[in-house]
Design a protein around this motif. Structure first.
Motif, PDB file in Angstrom:
ATOM      1  N   TRP A 156       0.766  -1.010  -0.278  1.00  0.00           N
ATOM      2  CA  TRP A 156      -0.084  -0.250  -0.039  1.00  0.00           C
ATOM      3  C   TRP A 156       0.558   1.163  -0.022  1.00  0.00           C
TER       4      TRP A 156
ATOM      5  N   ASP B 275     -12.744  -1.693  -2.705  1.00  0.00           N
ATOM      6  CA  ASP B 275     -13.320  -0.987  -1.771  1.00  0.00           C
ATOM      7  C   ASP B 275     -12.037  -0.061  -1.046  1.00  0.00           C
ATOM      8  N   ARG B 276     -10.885  -0.434  -0.982  1.00  0.00           N
ATOM      9  CA  ARG B 276      -9.987   0.623   0.380  1.00  0.00           C
ATOM     10  C   ARG B 276      -9.241   1.684  -0.653  1.00  0.00           C
TER      11      ARG B 276
ATOM     12  N   GLU C 293     -12.351   3.744  -0.860  1.00  0.00           N
ATOM     13  CA  GLU C 293     -12.358   5.085  -0.374  1.00  0.00           C
ATOM     14  C   GLU C 293     -10.584   6.257   0.666  1.00  0.00           C
ATOM     15  N   SER C 294      -9.939   5.519   0.061  1.00  0.00           N
ATOM     16  CA  SER C 294      -8.348   6.102   0.128  1.00  0.00           C
ATOM     17  C   SER C 294      -8.604   7.586  -1.040  1.00  0.00           C
TER      18      SER C 294
END
Length: 317
Positions: A96, A124-125, A128-129
């Motif tokens: 990440w 999904d992450r 959100e970022s």
């Protein structure tokens, strides 16, 4: 008068020089999405080990490709999954972190698995970022194994969940679609001097790459928990007068029972690993390789900060 002529000549030289580009592309995806195979295709040389087992890549591997006027530095990140152990947490954190710093974020999805197996959690992450969509591209891999209508449906579903600047369909194994990817990445790199020599394909020291080659052969040879409980370090690298190289490596495992498995009956397993690794290193280096492998027990090596530094990972506290 002579000075004026010299000035014009310098200006003409400046205007005819073609600007260069250089930047970073992070390859992220779930385990076994094919990132390392894709990296090797993009670079045109083997810089990352490849096995059928999950979590083969432990740290970020940098592969360097020259395309047109651009130098593209690819970051092959560890596969993203739900980590439990300390080493797994360090691997996912590294993936990440690399994604956040890259000029282009390439999300690789195994077209056979679709959004199952971790891909959905990654999308999904990223949603959100709040990272800009123009920075992201979607790559559907293994298209040689999936019907076209399935690929189109998968591309539509992924783009519905997370917007991408572009969607590409490739086969990292056969090389299909690689040219289009390189063209796109080259165009997205910012203007910059080259960051590495033009003939360099990786920033990995040969000692480290040699250790990775041996770990690859170990993972291909052994099963169950042993490959994940082992690490390989190159202890010495000696250039011989005849042009050959003598390499001494240690395979560290966590328990004595694992050491016996790596050695095998009458040393057959370690011998097979050594032969396979030596052949590949000979091919990579273009010269004779004398490889000596030793197996030692290093209890709880996965809790040793020094081992994480060796692998280029942050030690999670």
């Amino acid at each position: 008068m002579e000075k004026a002529e010299a000035s014009v000549s310098e200006d003409e030289t400046k205007t005819t020089e073609k600007p260069t580009r250089a930047g970073f592309v992070a390859l992220i995806g779930a385990t076994n999405a094919g990132k390392s195979t894709l990296l090797n295709q993009l670079v045109g040389s083997k810089v990352a080990i490849v096995t059928h087992k999950v979590q083969t890549t432990r740290s970020v591997i940098r592969g360097i490709a020259m395309h047109d006027d651009a130098q593209i530095i690819f970051l092959d990140t560890p596969g993203i999954f739900a980590p439990k152990k300390r080493l797994e947490k360090a691997m996912v954190t590294s993936a990440w972190s690399s994604a956040a710093d890259a000029d282009v974020l390439a999300v690789l999805i195994d077209a056979r698995a679709g959004l199952e197996g971790g891909a959905l959690a990654i999308l999904d992450r990223l949603q959100e970022s709040g990272a800009p969509a123009q920075k992201r591209v979607l790559i559907l891999n293994k298209i040689d194994l999936v019907k076209r209508e399935t690929l189109l449906a998968l591309a539509a579903e992924a783009n519905a969940r997370l917007s991408f600047a572009q969607t590409f369909m490739v086969s990292a194994l056969t090389g299909d679609g690689i040219g289009d990817l390189l063209n796109y990445f080259a165009g997205e790199m910012p203007q910059s001097p080259y960051l590495y020599p033009e003939d360099q394909v990786s920033d990995i020291p040969m000692r480290s790459l040699a250790a990775e080659v041996t770990r690859e052969k170990l993972m291909l040879r052994l099963h169950q928990e042993v490959p994940y409980a082992a690490t390989v370090e190159t202890e010495s690298w000696e250039e011989k007068k005849d042009g050959s190289v003598r390499i001494s490596q240690v395979i560290y495992v966590a328990r004595e029972s694992q050491r016996k498995i790596v050695l095998g009956k009458d040393g057959e397993t370690i011998k097979a690993i050594s032969i396979a690794a030596r052949r590949e290193l000979h091919h990579m280096l273009g010269r004779k390789v004398h490889l000596f492998l030793f197996v030692k027990v290093r209890g709880r090596w996965a809790d040793d900060p020094e081992r994480y530094r060796e692998m280029g990972l942050e030690f999670p506290r």
